[in-house]
Design a protein around this motif. Structure first.
Motif, short mmCIF file in Angstrom:
data_model
loop_
_atom_site.label_atom_id
_atom_site.label_comp_id
_atom_site.label_asym_id
_atom_site.label_seq_id
_atom_site.Cartn_x
_atom_site.Cartn_y
_atom_site.Cartn_z
N LEU A 1 0.91 -1.17 -0.09
CA LEU A 1 -0.05 0.15 0.10
C LEU A 1 0.97 1.29 -0.08
O LEU A 1 0.54 2.13 -0.77
N THR B 1 -12.58 -3.84 -10.60
CA THR B 1 -12.64 -4.77 -9.31
C THR B 1 -11.67 -4.00 -8.44
O THR B 1 -12.05 -4.21 -7.21
N PHE B 2 -10.53 -3.75 -8.76
CA PHE B 2 -9.65 -2.87 -7.58
C PHE B 2 -10.41 -1.90 -7.03
O PHE B 2 -10.07 -1.55 -5.89
N LEU B 3 -10.71 -1.02 -7.47
CA LEU B 3 -11.49 0.34 -6.93
C LEU B 3 -12.46 -0.19 -6.12
O LEU B 3 -12.80 0.32 -5.10
N LEU C 1 -12.69 -3.30 -4.33
CA LEU C 1 -12.02 -3.64 -3.16
C LEU C 1 -11.32 -2.64 -2.27
O LEU C 1 -11.25 -2.88 -1.02
N LEU C 2 -10.67 -1.74 -2.94
CA LEU C 2 -9.88 -0.64 -2.36
C LEU C 2 -10.77 0.11 -1.53
O LEU C 2 -10.59 0.36 -0.34
N THR C 3 -11.91 0.44 -2.02
CA THR C 3 -12.83 1.23 -1.30
C THR C 3 -13.37 0.37 0.02
O THR C 3 -13.60 1.26 1.02
N LYS C 4 -13.63 -0.88 -0.26
CA LYS C 4 -14.03 -1.54 0.84
C LYS C 4 -13.06 -1.81 1.95
O LYS C 4 -13.36 -1.39 3.18
N LEU C 5 -11.90 -1.87 1.58
CA LEU C 5 -10.64 -2.00 2.36
C LEU C 5 -10.52 -0.52 3.03
O LEU C 5 -10.60 -0.36 4.35
N ALA C 6 -10.72 0.73 2.38
CA ALA C 6 -10.31 2.06 3.01
C ALA C 6 -11.82 2.35 4.09
O ALA C 6 -11.29 2.94 5.14
N GLU C 7 -12.78 1.61 3.83
CA GLU C 7 -13.86 2.11 4.61
C GLU C 7 -13.89 1.13 5.78
O GLU C 7 -14.86 1.42 6.67
N GLY C 8 -13.54 0.25 6.02
CA GLY C 8 -13.22 -0.82 6.96
C GLY C 8 -14.43 -1.41 6.90
O GLY C 8 -15.07 -2.04 7.89
#
Lengths: 154, 154
Positions: A30, A143-145, A147-154
């Motif tokens: 990251l 896909t990446f965006l 998943l990344l959003t999911k990750l960022a928002e916890g």
DNA sequence: AGCGTATCATTCGTGTACAAACAAATTTGA
DNA sequence: TCAAATTTGTTTGTACACGAATGATACGCT
């Protein structure tokens, strides 16, 4: 010694829980992805740093707001947004006024220069996003965006 | 005016190239994902910052190296790795020695304390990665790490 | 041998980032 | 209504992160 213990565990378990490889940890990758993005940003938009750009873009989007509120909108804490605003103010890209009813508040808005600058830079900002995502196919990007959003928002 | 042109472009192209939404840009989400990770890291490993941990973990992995080389291994430039090493040295977690043949070089290695500390923290570091990735399913995690790596490496 | 270039470490300056402590103003609740 | 809790902004201190400049050393090539 722990080196041998570690080898035993690696051989035993499929996941080799003990084999810590820094370069495979999310945090590390990251950080590197961020570095690459920052470098692309700097090469295309030398006038502003990413946080400064984010603050101006958000102001352009939502209009006048209080300093702390703007901080929340661009994910910066009070101390950080203050520094960013200070530097934008020093370049007369934003205007600060006292709030009418609440005397604690400081209302921030774009100056004419600030508005002109952000309007001029928006296309470049889109290019930055595009170049950053260039290593991925359009499908992978979507896909990446997600998943990344999911990750960022916890 | 650019406002009207912009609308035209939005209506014309499917991608609405002009509708800039900060919260959908990779860089912005990347920064937030990083923030979340940093916060998880700090909550589990209060002894070290992520860069400090990375330096120690890498030293544990590769043994003694020169300062700049270590920097390359953990993706920090010369100025940054110096600060990190200075702070680790101040806590006696690393040892600095002159290089035998090359008098420009400074060889860095783990002290006994540093080795003990990193060994004790490795399991926590795995927990950090796991908690960071918790919002994703195992399948999503695999995909995400693959794409993130592609992005980071350009 | 000597000269130009590259590498290694250091330093300086600027800009995030965040925790913690604080003052002033506002809001809440007993 | 008045004290307590909360919100808003400020300041201080620590820690990355990177560009640029510098000095010392090493290396390649002639």
């Amino acid at each position: 010694m722990s080196g041998e213990q570690s080898k035993l565990r690696v051989l035993a378990g499929g996941k080799s829980a003990d084999a810590y490889d820094l370069s495979e940890q999310v945090g590390f990758i990251l950080r590197k992805a961020n570095q690459r993005h920052l470098s692309i940003f700097a090469s295309r938009i030398s006038d502003l740093t990413p946080p400064q750009f984010a603050a101006l873009a958000k102001l352009y989007e939502v209009g006048a707001t209080s300093q702390n509120q703007l901080g929340q909108l661009v994910a910066m804490d009070a101390a950080t947004i203050k520094g960013v605003i200070d530097r934008l103010k020093a370049r007369d890209l934003v205007v600060l006024e006292p709030h009418g009813r609440d005397r604690r508040r400081l209302v921030v808005s774009l100056s004419d220069d600030g508005k002109a600058l952000i309007e001029a830079l928006l296309p470049d900002a889109l290019d930055v996003s595009e170049e950053t995502l260039a290593p991925l196919t359009p499908r992978e990007t979507a896909t990446f965006l997600r998943l990344l959003t999911k990750l960022a928002e916890g």
